[in-house]
Write an enzyme that holds these catalytic residues in place. Structure first.
Site, PDB file in Angstrom:
ATOM      1  N   ASP A  59       0.854  -1.173   0.000  1.00  0.00           N
ATOM      2  CA  ASP A  59       0.000   0.000   0.000  1.00  0.00           C
ATOM      3  C   ASP A  59       0.895   1.229   0.000  1.00  0.00           C
ATOM      4  O   ASP A  59       1.858   1.296   0.764  1.00  0.00           O
ATOM      5  CB  ASP A  59      -0.894  -0.004   1.245  1.00  0.00           C
ATOM      6  CG  ASP A  59      -2.283   0.430   0.867  1.00  0.00           C
ATOM      7  OD1 ASP A  59      -2.914  -0.281   0.086  1.00  0.00           O
ATOM      8  OD2 ASP A  59      -2.702   1.515   1.318  1.00  0.00           O
ATOM      9  N   HIS A  63      10.201   4.980  -2.654  1.00  0.00           N
ATOM     10  CA  HIS A  63       9.593   4.436  -1.438  1.00  0.00           C
ATOM     11  C   HIS A  63       9.377   2.926  -1.582  1.00  0.00           C
ATOM     12  O   HIS A  63       9.655   2.158  -0.671  1.00  0.00           O
ATOM     13  CB  HIS A  63       8.257   5.152  -1.206  1.00  0.00           C
ATOM     14  CG  HIS A  63       7.391   5.226  -2.437  1.00  0.00           C
ATOM     15  ND1 HIS A  63       7.846   5.771  -3.610  1.00  0.00           N
ATOM     16  CD2 HIS A  63       6.132   4.780  -2.703  1.00  0.00           C
ATOM     17  CE1 HIS A  63       6.903   5.674  -4.531  1.00  0.00           C
ATOM     18  NE2 HIS A  63       5.855   5.082  -4.000  1.00  0.00           N
TER      19      HIS A  63
HETATM   20  P1  IMP Z   1      -2.946   1.946  -3.455  1.00  0.00           P
HETATM   21  O1  IMP Z   1      -1.664   1.684  -2.731  1.00  0.00           O
HETATM   22  O2  IMP Z   1      -3.254   0.864  -4.422  1.00  0.00           O
HETATM   23  O3  IMP Z   1      -4.049   2.323  -2.529  1.00  0.00           O
HETATM   24  O4  IMP Z   1      -2.732   3.190  -4.419  1.00  0.00           O
HETATM   25  C1  IMP Z   1      -2.285   4.405  -4.007  1.00  0.00           C
HETATM   26  C2  IMP Z   1      -2.175   5.381  -5.142  1.00  0.00           C
HETATM   27  O5  IMP Z   1      -1.038   6.178  -4.839  1.00  0.00           O
HETATM   28  C3  IMP Z   1      -1.899   4.796  -6.515  1.00  0.00           C
HETATM   29  O6  IMP Z   1      -3.052   4.540  -7.241  1.00  0.00           O
HETATM   30  C4  IMP Z   1      -1.112   5.926  -7.170  1.00  0.00           C
HETATM   31  O7  IMP Z   1      -1.990   6.888  -7.676  1.00  0.00           O
HETATM   32  C5  IMP Z   1      -0.364   6.523  -5.999  1.00  0.00           C
HETATM   33  N1  IMP Z   1       1.002   5.960  -5.946  1.00  0.00           N
HETATM   34  C6  IMP Z   1       1.472   4.989  -5.124  1.00  0.00           C
HETATM   35  N2  IMP Z   1       2.752   4.737  -5.394  1.00  0.00           N
HETATM   36  C7  IMP Z   1       3.086   5.526  -6.425  1.00  0.00           C
HETATM   37  C8  IMP Z   1       4.281   5.689  -7.176  1.00  0.00           C
HETATM   38  O8  IMP Z   1       5.318   5.014  -6.987  1.00  0.00           O
HETATM   39  N3  IMP Z   1       4.233   6.606  -8.143  1.00  0.00           N
HETATM   40  C9  IMP Z   1       3.131   7.354  -8.408  1.00  0.00           C
HETATM   41  N4  IMP Z   1       1.996   7.233  -7.752  1.00  0.00           N
HETATM   42  C10 IMP Z   1       1.979   6.313  -6.767  1.00  0.00           C
END
Ligand code: IMP
Length: 198
Positions: free
Chosen positions: A76, A181
Site C-alpha cells: 500500500d 519508497h
Molecule cells: P494503493 O496503494 O493501491 O491504494 O494506491 C495508491 C495510489 O497512490 C496509486 O493509485 C497511485 O496513484 C499513488 N502511488 C502509489 N505509489 C506511487 C508511485 O510510486 N508513483 C506514483 N503514484 C503512486
C-alpha cells in the site's frame, strides 16, 4: 524460480515489483482467483501499515483455497503533500481519479512550499512468516507534468537527490528504483528474507 503472487490491480506496481524481485530469483505474478483480481476490503484507516496488514490477511485466506505453492505479497502506498497537510494521503488513488494531476498542480499553484513524500508499506507472506517493509521517498511537486513513464503521480514528483530535477515520470524503472519508497520497502523485505535464509 520461487513464485511470488502480488495482490494488486495496479499494473505499474506489478511492473516495479517484478523489476525488483526477478533478479533475486522470484517470478512475480499477479494474484488472480478465477482469472480476476480478488476484491479485498480496505479498512478506513490513515495507517498504510494497517491497510497492508488487512490486505495480506485477506490474501492469505484466499490463497489457502487455491492450494498453490508460492509466497504472497501486498503493498500500500500513498503521496503526502506538506502544504496540503498530508493530502491526498490514503485517498491518493481516488483523488487522482477525481481531480487528476492538473487538479493537484492547481491546488499548489500559489505556494513555494512544494515538499511531499511517498510512503509505501509492503508485506510478504512466505507461507510461514509475515515479513513487513516500509519506505519513504521525499521530494517536491513540480509545477507542470513532466514525462510519461511510471504511473499515478510520477509525472509531478521529483525525488530529493535527483540532481537534474527529473520527475519519476522521466525515469526508467532502474532510475526510479534508486530513490523510490517502494524500492526501499522491498529492499527491507529482501534483507529480512536473507536473514531468514529464504
Ligand atoms: P494503493 O496503494 O493501491 O491504494 O494506491 C495508491 C495510489 O497512490 C496509486 O493509485 C497511485 O496513484 C499513488 N502511488 C502509489 N505509489 C506511487 C508511485 O510510486 N508513483 C506514483 N503514484 C503512486
Amino acid at each position: 524460480m520461487k513464485r511470488l503472487l502480488f495482490l494488486t490491480g495496479n499494473a505499474g506496481k506489478l511492473a516495479e515489483a517484478s523489476h525488483f524481485f526477478e533478479p533475486l530469483g522470484y517470478q512475480v505474478e499477479q494474484f488472480l482467483v478465477d482469472g480476476e483480481v480478488p476484491i479485498v476490503v480496505e479498512p478506513q484507516s490513515d495507517s498504510l501499515r494497517e491497510v497492508a496488514m488487512a490486505k495480506i490477511e485477506q490474501a492469505k485466506a484466499l490463497f489457502k483455497q487455491t492450494g498453490q505453492d508460492a509466497a504472497i505479497f501486498v503493498e500500500d502506498a500513498a503521496l503526502f503533500i506538506d502544504e496540503l497537510k498530508g493530502f491526498p494521503g490514503v485517498n491518493s488513488a481516488s483523488v487522482l481519479n477525481q481531480i487528476g494531476l492538473s487538479g493537484i498542480i492547481n491546488l499548489m499553484s500559489n505556494t513555494l512550499n512544494r515538499g511531499a513524500e511517498f510512503r509505501a508499506c509492503a508485506v510478504l507472506f512466505t507461507g510461514e512468516q509475515l515479513v513487513f517493509g516500509e519506505g519513504i521517498c521525499r521530494g517536491t511537486i513540480t509545477t507542470e507534468t513532466l514525462g510519461e513513464s511510471g504511473f499515478g503521480y510520477d509525472p509531478i514528483f521529483s525525488p530529493d537527490g535527483e540532481d537534474s530535477g527529473r520527475t519519476f515520470g522521466q525515469m526508467d524503472k532502474t532510475a526510479k528504483e534508486a530513490f523510490s519508497h517502494r524500492a526501499k520497502a522491498l529492499e527491507s523485505i529482501k534483507k529480512q528474507l536473507d536473514l531468514l535464509g529464504r
